[in-house]
Write a protein that holds these residues in place. Structure first.
Motif, short mmCIF file in Angstrom:
data_model
loop_
_atom_site.label_atom_id
_atom_site.label_comp_id
_atom_site.label_asym_id
_atom_site.label_seq_id
_atom_site.Cartn_x
_atom_site.Cartn_y
_atom_site.Cartn_z
N LEU A 62 6.43 -14.68 -12.77
CA LEU A 62 6.83 -13.71 -11.74
C LEU A 62 5.81 -13.55 -10.61
CD1 LEU A 62 8.50 -10.89 -13.89
CD2 LEU A 62 9.44 -13.03 -13.04
N GLY A 63 4.56 -13.85 -10.88
CA GLY A 63 3.52 -13.67 -9.86
C GLY A 63 3.37 -14.86 -8.92
N VAL A 64 4.16 -15.90 -9.13
CA VAL A 64 4.03 -17.12 -8.31
C VAL A 64 4.62 -16.87 -6.91
CG1 VAL A 64 4.76 -19.53 -8.12
CG2 VAL A 64 4.10 -18.59 -10.34
N THR A 65 3.93 -17.35 -5.89
CA THR A 65 4.37 -17.11 -4.51
C THR A 65 4.86 -18.42 -3.86
OG1 THR A 65 2.21 -17.60 -3.59
CG2 THR A 65 2.61 -15.31 -4.26
N MET A 68 2.00 -20.69 -2.98
CA MET A 68 1.52 -21.51 -4.11
C MET A 68 2.41 -22.72 -4.30
SD MET A 68 0.72 -18.40 -6.76
CE MET A 68 0.26 -19.30 -8.21
N MET A 69 3.73 -22.52 -4.19
CA MET A 69 4.65 -23.63 -4.41
C MET A 69 4.49 -24.69 -3.32
SD MET A 69 5.80 -22.72 -7.24
CE MET A 69 6.62 -24.27 -7.49
N VAL A 70 4.24 -24.24 -2.09
CA VAL A 70 4.04 -25.20 -0.99
C VAL A 70 2.78 -26.02 -1.24
CG1 VAL A 70 3.46 -25.38 1.46
CG2 VAL A 70 5.36 -23.91 0.74
N LEU A 71 1.70 -25.34 -1.61
CA LEU A 71 0.43 -26.03 -1.85
C LEU A 71 0.55 -27.08 -2.97
CD1 LEU A 71 -2.31 -25.47 -0.46
CD2 LEU A 71 -2.99 -24.27 -2.55
N VAL A 85 10.88 -35.61 -6.05
CA VAL A 85 10.07 -34.40 -6.27
C VAL A 85 10.92 -33.17 -5.95
CG1 VAL A 85 8.03 -33.08 -5.53
CG2 VAL A 85 7.87 -35.57 -5.86
N VAL A 86 11.02 -32.30 -6.94
CA VAL A 86 11.81 -31.06 -6.82
C VAL A 86 10.83 -29.89 -6.94
CG1 VAL A 86 13.68 -29.70 -7.83
CG2 VAL A 86 13.79 -32.20 -7.93
N VAL A 87 10.95 -28.93 -6.04
CA VAL A 87 10.01 -27.79 -6.04
C VAL A 87 10.79 -26.50 -6.35
CG1 VAL A 87 8.34 -26.47 -4.67
CG2 VAL A 87 8.50 -28.95 -4.36
N ASP A 88 10.26 -25.72 -7.27
CA ASP A 88 10.91 -24.44 -7.63
C ASP A 88 10.81 -23.42 -6.50
OD1 ASP A 88 12.08 -24.59 -10.13
OD2 ASP A 88 10.29 -23.91 -11.22
N LEU A 89 11.91 -22.70 -6.28
CA LEU A 89 11.84 -21.50 -5.45
C LEU A 89 11.33 -20.39 -6.36
CD1 LEU A 89 15.21 -21.55 -3.43
CD2 LEU A 89 12.94 -22.28 -2.70
N PRO A 90 10.25 -19.71 -5.96
CA PRO A 90 9.67 -18.72 -6.86
C PRO A 90 10.40 -17.38 -6.83
CG PRO A 90 8.34 -18.85 -4.88
CD PRO A 90 9.44 -19.89 -4.73
N PHE A 91 10.15 -16.59 -7.86
CA PHE A 91 10.75 -15.25 -8.00
C PHE A 91 10.53 -14.44 -6.72
CE2 PHE A 91 10.25 -10.78 -9.64
CZ PHE A 91 11.57 -10.60 -10.02
N GLY A 92 11.62 -13.86 -6.22
CA GLY A 92 11.52 -12.98 -5.05
C GLY A 92 11.71 -13.70 -3.73
N ALA A 93 11.78 -15.04 -3.77
CA ALA A 93 11.86 -15.79 -2.51
C ALA A 93 13.29 -16.18 -2.16
CB ALA A 93 11.00 -17.06 -2.61
#
Ligand code: KIV
Length: 274
Positions: A62-65, A68-71, A85-93
């Motif tokens: 839940l604390g992932v932003t 962070m996912m972009v980096l 390459v698949v990147v997660d959309l984080p909680f709240g985004a």
């Protein structure tokens, strides 16, 4: 502009075409060296929001932003040239609506160069998935145990036992109907995962689901024995790198304490000294 490239990455349509064929090999990665390690073997590298727990010591995802996912997405793209390459959309985004999800997805695709995003949620996410896909964002869906909802579930429990199976089955259909190119099934009973896999025309990717899924994904630190805070029962440990690294650090500390730290011209017997 030349469009031909010596190496072409796996694309979402390539994965759809593999439905029912050779199983899809998928792993998470969060860094350039690990992406280099897995790229040749994997069809999909997922930059999962599990990065928060595995690399950043967070108690949940839940604390992932988005930052962070972009980096981490950028790091994984630098270490790979073959896998999708698949990147997660984080909680709240993305949960407040399709427009918010689109903004977050555009940031990820534009700033990382990744090929797709993943988001968690069933039927209620279908309108968001359709909105993204219609605007050029390939989406991998994730149903069953969705870790961003851990507080709603009251833990990381198996989802879809008994009558609840109908809900997960409907969720999987809804996200596939909405245009997701693959569906992650996390911690759903074997029989249900088989039924869903037969139901869908897009691949299912199991994690603690069933060998009938079209592929499997694991968190790399789990299967290498690097993340030991807890061990899901379905994870086979292919190595014990955590224990091996701890032993190496202890041996190093012994050497330093015994003043065994040589000068520049020393060559260890098993090394070239290069
Ligand atoms: O974040 C993650 O690593 C995931 C996989 C476990 C599917 O979502």
């Amino acid at each position: 502009m030349s469009v031909g490239a010596a190496i072409r990455r796996v694309t979402p349509p390539d994965l759809v075409a593999r439905k029912g064929g050779a199983p899809l090999v998928c792993l998470t990665a969060y860094t350039t060296p690990v992406a280099r390690l897995v790229d040749a073997q994997c069809d999909v590298i997922l930059v999962g929001d599990s990065v928060g727990m595995v690399l950043h010591g967070l108690p949940s995802t839940l604390g992932v932003t988005l930052d962070m996912m972009v980096l981490h997405g950028q790091a994984v793209m630098r270490g790979s040239d073959r896998a999708l390459v698949v990147v997660d959309l984080p909680f709240g985004a993305y949960e407040s609506g399709p427009e918010q999800a689109f903004e977050a997805a555009v940031r990820i695709l534009r700033e990382t160069g990744a090929g797709a995003v993943k988001l968690e949620g069933g039927a209620y996410m279908a309108p968001t998935i359709a909105f993204l896909v219609a605007r050029g964002v390939p989406v991998m869906a994730h149903v069953g145990l969705t870790p961003q909802s851990v507080n709603v579930f009251g833990g990381y429990k198996v989802q879809g036992r008994g009558d609840d199976g109908d809900r997960i089955r409907a969720d999987a259909r809804a996200v596939a109907d909405a245009g997701a190119f693959a569906v992650v099934l996390e911690k759903v009973p074997d029989g249900l995962a088989s039924i869903i896999t037969a139901d869908l025309w897009v691949p299912t990717i199991g994690i603690g689901a069933s060998a009938d899924c079209d592929g499997q994904i694991l968190v790399i630190d789990d299967m290498l024995g690097l993340f030991t805070d807890f061990r899901p029962r379905f994870v086979r440990r292919y190595a014990e790198l955590g224990a091996a690294a701890a032993a190496a650090v202890a041996a190093y500390a012994d050497d330093v304490r015994a003043r065994r730290f040589p000068g520049p011209d020393h060559v260890f017997p098993d090394e070239t000294g290069a």
